[in-house]
Structure formats: C-alpha cells, structure tokens
Scaffold this motif. Structure first.
Motif: not given
Length: 176
Positions: A13-15, A46-49, A54-56, A62-64
């Motif tokens: 979903s994030a991807m 890095r997100m997975i690791e 949280g979704d908020d 991600l952008f940072t």
C-alpha cells in the motif's frame, strides 16, 4: 502468519501510494532516473527495516528519508545537477485546440521560471503544489521552520509572478 500478511499489505500500500511522488522528488534532487530509483528503493528498504512510523506520519517520514538519502548520494558523487527535461508539447499528432496550446505554453513558462528559482524555493513549491504537503509536513521533510517554509513559498510565488508577467503577460492568469 496474519502479521506477515498485514505487514506485506502495508508495504504494498505504501509503495503504491508513494513510489511515484518519491521518484519525482528524488529525480529533482539527483538529476538522474537511475539514481532516483536507487534512492527510492533504499527509502522503502529503510521503511521495512525500521517498520516506519504510523500511517499518520508515513508520507513525511518517507520524503524525509528520501531527501536525506538523495542529498547524501549527491554529496558522495560530488555533484548536484538539475533535471533539464524538455517539455514534450508534440504528444498529439493533430494540432491541439487553442486552449490546450495556451495551457501548454503556460505550463512551459511556469516550469522554466521555476527552474530559475533558488533550489530551496523550488523544493518547497514542488512539495506544496506537486505533492500536496502542508507547511508543517514540508517543515518536517526539509528541516526548515514552518514560518521559513511559508516565507520560501510566498517569495517563490512572488518571483514566479514577476518573472511570468515580464516574459509573457498573456501566458499567465490570476491563478498563479
């Protein structure tokens, strides 16, 4: 087993939601599509690791991460380049209607004027208008204060208006 499926769904979903915007963002910083793809891939790894936030706050996180990774990569390669992609106005073989031609001319003028702004103004304007982030989210991504983000956006828009009015008064409307 259910936890694995839930995590896999979260990653997919994030991807699906952020891969395109992150690629555009990284491409502006890196200047090459290959570099941008590496940066975005590393961002998702890095997100997975780290299990990400949280979704908020996922978009900001991600952008940072993407921004920091792209800047690190550019520093490592000792180059900062800008993307100078020409705008393809001949996508349709038939002549476009006058309104479409005027819109393409305006878009080209805005893109050209935007490329002449300082990099920090370009970045905040794109994050605001291309990616739809709030001032607070842009502040979190770039490390600028919220008031500085507002100042950069305001200054950038004013500079764009002046530039567009001086280059072609008919190319812009009051919406810029």
């Amino acid at each position: 087993m259910k936890g694995d499926n839930r995590e896999a769904d979260w990653v997919r979903s994030a991807m699906a939601r952020y891969e395109g915007p992150l690629l555009r963002y990284a491409l502006r910083i890196c200047g090459s599509e290959e570099c941008a793809r590496d940066v975005v891939q590393d961002t998702f790894l890095r997100m997975i690791e780290h299990k990400g936030p949280g979704d908020d706050h996922l978009a900001e996180w991600l952008f940072t991460v993407c921004r920091n990774r792209a800047i690190d990569l550019c520093r490592k390669e000792r180059r900062m380049t800008q993307l100078d992609a020409p705008i393809d106005t001949a996508a349709c073989p038939a002549p476009p209607p006058p309104a479409l031609a005027a819109a393409a001319e305006t878009a080209a003028a805005v893109a050209s004027a935007l490329d002449h702004l300082p990099p920090n103004q370009q970045e905040v304007l794109r994050l605001k208008f291309q990616d739809g982030f709030s001032y607070k989210q842009i502040s979190s991504i770039t490390g600028h204060s919220v008031s500085n983000v507002g100042f950069l956006i305001h200054t950038g828009i004013q500079t764009l208006r002046r530039s567009l009015r001086s280059s072609s008064p008919s190319a812009i409307g009051e919406g810029v």
